[in-house]
Design an enzyme around this catalytic site. Structure first.
Site, short mmCIF file in Angstrom:
data_model
loop_
_atom_site.label_atom_id
_atom_site.label_comp_id
_atom_site.label_asym_id
_atom_site.label_seq_id
_atom_site.Cartn_x
_atom_site.Cartn_y
_atom_site.Cartn_z
N ASP A 76 -5.57 2.66 -4.24
CA ASP A 76 -6.86 2.60 -3.54
C ASP A 76 -7.12 3.81 -2.65
O ASP A 76 -8.26 4.07 -2.27
CB ASP A 76 -7.00 1.29 -2.73
CG ASP A 76 -5.92 1.10 -1.68
OD1 ASP A 76 -5.01 1.95 -1.57
OD2 ASP A 76 -5.98 0.08 -0.96
N ASP B 222 -0.76 1.40 -4.67
CA ASP B 222 -1.68 0.36 -5.15
C ASP B 222 -3.04 0.94 -5.57
O ASP B 222 -3.99 0.19 -5.82
CB ASP B 222 -1.84 -0.78 -4.14
CG ASP B 222 -2.57 -0.38 -2.88
OD1 ASP B 222 -2.34 0.74 -2.40
OD2 ASP B 222 -3.35 -1.19 -2.35
N SER C 92 0.82 -1.21 0.00
CA SER C 92 0.00 0.00 0.00
C SER C 92 0.86 1.27 0.00
O SER C 92 1.59 1.51 -0.94
CB SER C 92 -0.97 -0.04 1.18
OG SER C 92 -1.92 0.98 1.09
N ASP D 191 -2.13 6.48 -3.95
CA ASP D 191 -1.00 5.74 -3.39
C ASP D 191 -0.57 4.62 -4.34
O ASP D 191 -1.22 4.39 -5.37
CB ASP D 191 -1.34 5.22 -1.98
CG ASP D 191 -2.40 4.12 -1.98
OD1 ASP D 191 -3.10 3.98 -3.00
OD2 ASP D 191 -2.53 3.42 -0.97
#
Length: 541
Positions: free
Chosen positions: A305, A303, A145, A301
């Site tokens: 999400d 990833d 993340s 960010d």
């Protein structure tokens, strides 16, 4: 040094040859580094697994990833029929993410499952979508993340496309514990698995279908002027293609991408901590915004999400907190749905317990009931699953968490920065066309509902000694304090016992006099203790 730690270390020196980086690292370790790398197995739970890259049982590497995949495969084989034994896999731009995605696919293939792997890196919401679209038993997202570059991780998803919650996490963890990291893991060669059809690349139609669902979330009149200047940064992650595609196809033609942060790069050279929650990660974007006199700055960010937002305020730019963005979006969505007669019969807002209570007041104005869940978007996704089981998923209007996670549809079961980017842009245009700025809109909402100040404070506790210290701190706050910061305590809540129908969680909350509260919890994904402080008052001062 503990004998068990020494035995583990010696075993890895003999066996850890699959990745050429691991043996030199093991050889170079001093006693302190050996203890830190082997004093425990990386914890697997509802957030999956996350940690620093490197050699050892307390690190993310091909062996720890393969062991978790073997445990996950064993769980699927026990709980899902033959036709459902498929897994979707995606990965972000982090160091070794592709390697870990491939080794996961090879383990699933060796165990008789079909692994569906995205051809190129894709954001977390696209993985959640693929699980549902391809009718899989589960999914894997290789990502850490918003953590720094030295981290990577493994998010596990259920057949709903939702990050696993407590019961499933416990079931998978039990299977992982039975697996010997060197002798019990089955791995099939990648090319051989491709030839057998045990590993398939996910067809582009899945990504196209995902983008189509994101665009369906639009609530803006197509005639409204969209001629605004947007700066966007994917922070060297997965967001570049989906975010720019959706914005362009929805009529936003002036999107300027931060060049230095456009291409995937797991070293994150210009933002060592690629987290849109912190100002330092957005510094380059803010420079671009000032240079081009942009209306909005957006950053997702790695990833894809979470979404950070900065808005123009006079001659400068103001970073919105996750709570402020969430409340603005909630109010905008409810306003537009009410105006367009699209509000469901029993409308719901789903938010986490650490997100601003102001959202509940906004929701109530529009007739929405609020469901509060534990920290983590997986619990919001789980509530949507429950609604779907009752054929009531249409009741879901909006879900958000203060850590920059938002979702306005049920097409995925995780937060979605692509969805959020589209909604923020159209919300800006909607108000801009009426001569209203987002800065003045949030102030209007504060004047209406009261001024809420929500702050999050993170304290880092590294390694074995830090882990013990964090446990001691939580124990201290469970001793029943009389006051905090000179304010008397009205109510003490310990979520470890399971409260309000929520599963047990290592969280304590103190409700203080004068509409103030403090929540303390260890992070589920980082060696940090998080403290959430909320204050409500009649005016800003």
């Amino acid at each position: 040094m503990d004998l068990k730690i020494k035995e583990q270390y010696d075993l890895w020196l003999k066996k850890a040859v699959a990745d050429p980086d691991l043996i030199p690292e093991l050889v170079s370790m001093d006693e302190e580094k050996i203890i830190d790398a082997f004093y425990r197995d990386l914890e697997f739970g509802t957030g999956g697994l996350r940690g620093e890259l490197g050699a050892g049982t307390n690190r993310v590497n091909v062996y720890t990833i393969a062991k978790v995949s073997q445990g996950f495969a064993n769980y699927i084989l026990k709980h899902y029929p033959l036709a459902k034994r498929k897994v979707a896999i995606s990965y972000d731009s982090r160091i070794k993410s592709l390697l870990f995605a491939k080794i996961s696919a090879q383990v699933f293939a060796a165990n008789g499952l079909v692994a569906n792997l995205y051809k190129t890196l894709m954001p977390t919401p696209a993985l959640s979508f693929a699980v549902r679209y391809l009718n899989c038993a589960g999914g894997v997202m290789i990502t850490a993340s918003h953590n720094p570059a030295q981290y990577n991780g493994y998010k596990a998803y259920d057949h709903y496309g939702c990050q696993i919650t407590n019961e499933m996490a416990e079931g998978i963890f039990k299977e992982i514990q039975k697996v010997d990291i060197f002798s019990d893991v089955k791995v099939l060669g990648f090319e051989e698995a491709m030839e057998k059809g045990s590993i398939n690349y996910i067809d582009d139609e899945v990504f196209q279908a995902y983008l189509k669902e994101v665009k369906k979330q639009s609530l803006l009149d197509t005639k409204i002027n969209k001629n605004i200047r947007i700066i966007y940064s994917p922070l060297n992650g997965t967001g570049l293609v989906p975010v720019t595609r959706v914005l362009e196809e929805c009529g936003y033609k002036q999107v300027i991408v931060v060049k230095e942060q456009a291409e995937p790069d797991g070293h994150f050279p210009t933002c060592p901590y690629p987290n849109p929650e912190i100002k330092e990660a957005l510094e380059l974007g803010l420079e671009y915004a000032k240079k081009y006199q942009a209306d909005l700055l957006l950053a997702s960010d790695p990833d894809g999400d979470r979404l950070g937002v900065a808005i123009k305020e006079k001659d400068n730019y103001r970073l919105l907190s996750g709570n402020e963005s969430g409340i603005l979006l909630l109010d905008y969505i409810c306003h537009q749905r009410s105006k367009q007669n699209k509000m469901p019969k029993d409308p719901l807002l789903i938010k986490t317990i650490v997100s601003s209570d102001m959202a509940e007041e906004v929701a109530a104005t529009y007739g929405l009931k609020t469901i509060n869940v534990l920290t983590g978007f997986k619990y919001i996704g789980d509530q949507i699953n429950r609604l779907e089981a009752k054929k009531k998923e249409d009741s879901f209007v909006f879900g958000f968490e203060e850590s920059y996670g938002y979702l306005s549809g049920t097409y995925v079961r995780d937060k979605d920065a692509v969805n959020a980017a589209l909604l923020v842009c159209e919300m800006f245009c909607y108000y801009h066309n009426q001569g209203i700025s987002l800065a003045s809109k949030i102030e209007d909402l504060y004047r209406k509902y009261g001024y809420y100040l929500n702050t999050v404070h993170s304290y880092e506790f590294i390694g074995f000694s830090g882990f013990k210290k964090m446990q001691e701190v939580m124990l201290y706050f469970r001793k029943g304090l009389k006051e905090i910061g000179g304010k008397a305590i009205e109510k003490y809540l310990d979520y470890l016992q399971g409260l309000d129908g929520l599963p047990p969680a290592d969280v304590v909350k103190y409700q203080l006099v004068g509409d103030c509260s403090i929540i303390i919890r260890p992070s589920g994904t980082e060696p940090k203790l998080k403290v959430y402080i909320s204050i409500k008052a009649q005016d800003k001062e």
